[in-house]
Design a protein around this motif. Sequence first.
Motif, short mmCIF file in Angstrom:
data_model
loop_
_atom_site.label_atom_id
_atom_site.label_comp_id
_atom_site.label_asym_id
_atom_site.label_seq_id
_atom_site.Cartn_x
_atom_site.Cartn_y
_atom_site.Cartn_z
N ASN A 93 -85.24 -26.33 -34.15
CA ASN A 93 -85.15 -25.42 -32.85
C ASN A 93 -85.11 -24.02 -33.18
OD1 ASN A 93 -84.81 -28.02 -31.55
ND2 ASN A 93 -82.60 -27.81 -31.19
N THR A 94 -84.81 -23.03 -34.25
CA THR A 94 -85.38 -22.04 -34.98
C THR A 94 -87.49 -21.41 -34.60
OG1 THR A 94 -85.52 -21.92 -37.09
CG2 THR A 94 -83.21 -21.81 -35.61
N ARG A 95 -87.75 -22.97 -35.42
CA ARG A 95 -89.04 -22.14 -34.62
C ARG A 95 -89.61 -23.29 -33.46
NH1 ARG A 95 -90.74 -20.83 -40.04
NH2 ARG A 95 -89.07 -20.42 -41.90
N ASP A 96 -89.45 -23.19 -33.10
CA ASP A 96 -89.30 -24.56 -31.74
C ASP A 96 -90.42 -25.75 -32.67
OD1 ASP A 96 -90.27 -21.90 -29.56
OD2 ASP A 96 -88.07 -23.37 -30.07
N THR A 97 -90.28 -26.29 -33.41
CA THR A 97 -91.14 -27.38 -34.50
C THR A 97 -90.39 -28.70 -34.64
OG1 THR A 97 -92.46 -25.28 -35.34
CG2 THR A 97 -93.03 -28.31 -35.80
N ARG B 192 -91.30 -23.28 -22.17
CA ARG B 192 -89.69 -23.27 -22.32
C ARG B 192 -89.13 -23.88 -23.79
NH1 ARG B 192 -87.76 -28.13 -18.04
NH2 ARG B 192 -85.95 -28.93 -19.80
N THR B 193 -87.66 -23.89 -23.26
CA THR B 193 -86.56 -23.77 -24.08
C THR B 193 -86.98 -25.38 -24.57
OG1 THR B 193 -84.90 -22.42 -23.65
CG2 THR B 193 -84.65 -23.09 -25.23
N PHE B 194 -87.49 -25.47 -26.46
CA PHE B 194 -87.66 -26.16 -26.87
C PHE B 194 -86.24 -26.99 -27.24
CE2 PHE B 194 -88.82 -28.86 -30.15
CZ PHE B 194 -88.88 -28.99 -31.39
#
Length: 123
Positions: free
Chosen positions: A73-77, A26-28
């Motif tokens: 949030n662009t790297r989900d990290t 799901r969206t990080f």
Amino acid sequence: VQLQASGGGLVQAGGSLRLSCAASGRTFSSYTMGWFRQSPGKERELVASITRSGLVTFYGDSVKGRFTISRDNTRDTVYLQMSSLKPEDTAAYYCAARDGVSINVSAGNFEFWGQGTLVTVSS
């Protein structure tokens, strides 16, 4: 959401490490994120947490001024930069995610957990 933590290892006292936690599913950006740690015989402790936007952070008293949590949030990290490490920082470190907004909450309020990554600080 699935979480995968990495970056642990052995470091001398005074050294630095950066932990990473990659998310999938799901969206990080919809999750509040946190880093916890646990050593044998102790309860799981909130080390740091960060809001969905990354604009607000919380730190446990034992790591204030030494650790920095951040997220991309662009790297989900989500990251945990650890500096001036002490032997008492030795523990398994876990990243976690929650749907709620509050960031100063206990482990029971986080719904999703990654596997631990071990940090060992030698004196």
